[in-house]
Each structure stands twice: as structure tokens, then as C-alpha cells.
Design an enzyme around this catalytic site. Structure first.
Site, PDB file in Angstrom:
ATOM      1  N   ASP A  41       0.848  -1.207   0.000  1.00  0.00           N
ATOM      2  CA  ASP A  41       0.000   0.000   0.000  1.00  0.00           C
ATOM      3  C   ASP A  41       0.886   1.261   0.000  1.00  0.00           C
ATOM      4  OD1 ASP A  41      -2.176   1.667   0.257  1.00  0.00           O
ATOM      5  OD2 ASP A  41      -2.802   0.924   2.215  1.00  0.00           O
ATOM      6  N   GLY A 125       1.330 -10.364   3.977  1.00  0.00           N
ATOM      7  CA  GLY A 125       2.348  -9.568   4.655  1.00  0.00           C
ATOM      8  C   GLY A 125       1.942  -9.335   6.097  1.00  0.00           C
TER       9      GLY A 125
HETATM   10  P1  ADP Z   1      -1.412  -7.236   3.852  1.00  0.00           P
HETATM   11  O1  ADP Z   1      -1.689  -6.206   4.930  1.00  0.00           O
HETATM   12  O2  ADP Z   1      -2.621  -7.501   2.954  1.00  0.00           O
HETATM   13  O3  ADP Z   1      -0.795  -8.473   4.406  1.00  0.00           O
HETATM   14  P2  ADP Z   1       1.200  -6.196   2.959  1.00  0.00           P
HETATM   15  O4  ADP Z   1       1.440  -4.971   2.143  1.00  0.00           O
HETATM   16  O5  ADP Z   1       1.699  -6.215   4.356  1.00  0.00           O
HETATM   17  O6  ADP Z   1      -0.393  -6.493   2.865  1.00  0.00           O
HETATM   18  O7  ADP Z   1       1.858  -7.433   2.224  1.00  0.00           O
HETATM   19  C1  ADP Z   1       1.318  -8.062   1.095  1.00  0.00           C
HETATM   20  C2  ADP Z   1       2.469  -8.576   0.231  1.00  0.00           C
HETATM   21  O8  ADP Z   1       2.969  -7.492  -0.572  1.00  0.00           O
HETATM   22  C3  ADP Z   1       3.680  -9.093   1.013  1.00  0.00           C
HETATM   23  O9  ADP Z   1       4.109 -10.328   0.421  1.00  0.00           O
HETATM   24  C4  ADP Z   1       4.730  -7.995   0.804  1.00  0.00           C
HETATM   25  O10 ADP Z   1       6.053  -8.504   0.834  1.00  0.00           O
HETATM   26  C5  ADP Z   1       4.374  -7.547  -0.591  1.00  0.00           C
HETATM   27  N1  ADP Z   1       4.898  -6.252  -1.056  1.00  0.00           N
HETATM   28  C6  ADP Z   1       5.419  -5.196  -0.365  1.00  0.00           C
HETATM   29  N2  ADP Z   1       5.803  -4.226  -1.209  1.00  0.00           N
HETATM   30  C7  ADP Z   1       5.519  -4.661  -2.482  1.00  0.00           C
HETATM   31  C8  ADP Z   1       5.693  -4.121  -3.790  1.00  0.00           C
HETATM   32  N3  ADP Z   1       6.225  -2.914  -3.998  1.00  0.00           N
HETATM   33  N4  ADP Z   1       5.289  -4.867  -4.865  1.00  0.00           N
HETATM   34  C9  ADP Z   1       4.742  -6.088  -4.680  1.00  0.00           C
HETATM   35  N5  ADP Z   1       4.542  -6.646  -3.468  1.00  0.00           N
HETATM   36  C10 ADP Z   1       4.934  -5.947  -2.393  1.00  0.00           C
END
Ligand code: ADP
Length: 176
Positions: A41, A125
Site C-alpha cells: 500500500d 504480509g
Molecule cells: P497485507 O496487509 O494484505 O498483508 P502487505 O502490504 O503487508 O499487505 O503485504 C502483502 C504482500 O505485498 C507481502 O508479500 C509484501 O512482501 C508484498 N509487497 C510489499 N511491497 C511490495 C511491492 N512494492 N510490490 C509487490 N509486493 C509488495
């Protein structure tokens, strides 16, 4: 890792979802307030610029499993779908909510007659979903939806780390 399911190509790549210039729609793993956050996000909001969070907040709140769509502003894509994944727990609704994210995002993409969409690993994540279960739900839901897909020809899972890439690639290779 790439598979062709009917007319649809599904692939898993290692990378950053903000750098998928050949894809029409990218999906954000947002929070219920759609107010920006950490993880994917944060990366999407930084790349899109400050207009994105204004546009998404105007559509909040949404519940786990739901999705909304906004413009992509400074991102190289046409649209951003904002999904809220479930926080992982043993509650029976949790896997249904995760599947609903992928289904609802694909339905919004079809409404826009988009040809391609990229997903991160929603809920895998901060929300704590075990990677193998998150991968299986993601890949199976997209493959099921492929039968009804009209405009979407290409679904890319963009996975940010090797362990998530491995889990999603295995789920894709196991698809019957
Ligand atoms: P959630 O709160 O739904 O778990 P997160 O953002 O914490 O969402 O994590 C979801 C996934 O996105 C994780 O595997 C994380 O490593 C990954 N992630 C973080 N940054 C990026 C990015 N720039 N592009 C793709 N995936 C990403």
C-alpha cells in the site's frame, strides 16, 4: 512460472507491483479506511502520488473481501483496484474473504474491459496469511474466474520476495 488456462495466461514473477508498465490494472492490498499504509500500500501510494489516497479515501470504508477502483494517477497503469484482505485467523469466513478479493478485483477489471491485471500477495504480509494457503487461494480463484473472463487475457502475480514467489509458483504448478 507461467500457465495458460483456457484463453488466460497466469504468471508469477518476482518484482515490484509499481513497475508493471505493460499491465492495465494493478491491485493494492489496502486497509478498510483506504487511507494508505505500509507494505505494498505504501509503495503504491508513493509511486502514484498524493491524489491516489484522496481518491481512495472518498470510497471508504470497505469490508474485508470488498474492492473498489480508482484512477492510477502517476502510476504507469490505467486503474488501481483497492482490495482489503482479511487478517489471518482460523475463522471460517477468512479464506472466503481472501477469495472474494480476487473475484471482486477481476469483476471490476472486466467492467473496465481491461486486458491485464497484476496482483500482490494480498494478506500475505502484515495480515499474516500463511504463504502456501494464500498462494493456493489466489491462484485457484483466478483460474476459476478465468472461465467467465471476457476481456482479461493476462493475470500477473507480482511477488516481492523469493519465499512468496516460491509459494505462489508452486500453487500455480499444482493447478489441475
Ligand atoms: P497485507 O496487509 O494484505 O498483508 P502487505 O502490504 O503487508 O499487505 O503485504 C502483502 C504482500 O505485498 C507481502 O508479500 C509484501 O512482501 C508484498 N509487497 C510489499 N511491497 C511490495 C511491492 N512494492 N510490490 C509487490 N509486493 C509488495
Amino acid at each position: 512460472m507461467q500457465r495458460q488456462i483456457g484463453e488466460l495466461v497466469i504468471e508469477c514473477v518476482h518484482g515490484d507491483i509499481t513497475r508493471q508498465a505493460d499491465i492495465d490494472i494493478i491491485v493494492n492490498a489496502a486497509n478498510k479506511q483506504l487511507k494508505g499504509g505500509g507494505g505494498v500500500d505504501g509503495a503504491i501510494n508513493r509511486a502514484a502520488g498524493p491524489e491516489l489516497v484522496k481518491a481512495s479515501r472518498a470510497l471508504a470504508p470497505i469490508e474485508a473481501g470488498q474492492a473498489v477502483i480508482t484512477e492510477a494517477f502517476e502510476l504507469p497503469n490505467d486503474w488501481v483496484v483497492h482490495c482489503v484482505g482479511p487478517v489471518y485467523s482460523q475463522k471460517p469466513e477468512v479464506p472466503k474473504q481472501l477469495a472474494a478479493c480476487y473475484r471482486n478485483a477481476l469483476a471490476l477489471a472486466e467492467d473496465k474491459q481491461a486486458g491485464s491485471i497484476a496482483f500482490p500477495a494480498i494478506s500475505a504480509g502484515i495480515y499474516g496469511y500463511p504463504l502456501d494457503e494464500a498462494g493456493a487461494i489466489a491462484v485457484q480463484t483466478v483460474a476459476e474466474r478465468a472461465r467467465e473472463a471476457v476481456s482479461i487475457e493476462h493475470v500477473r502475480f507480482v511477488l516481492f520476495s523469493e519465499d512468496v514467489l516460491a509459494a505462489f509458483s508452486e500453487a500455480l504448478s499444482e493447478l489441475s
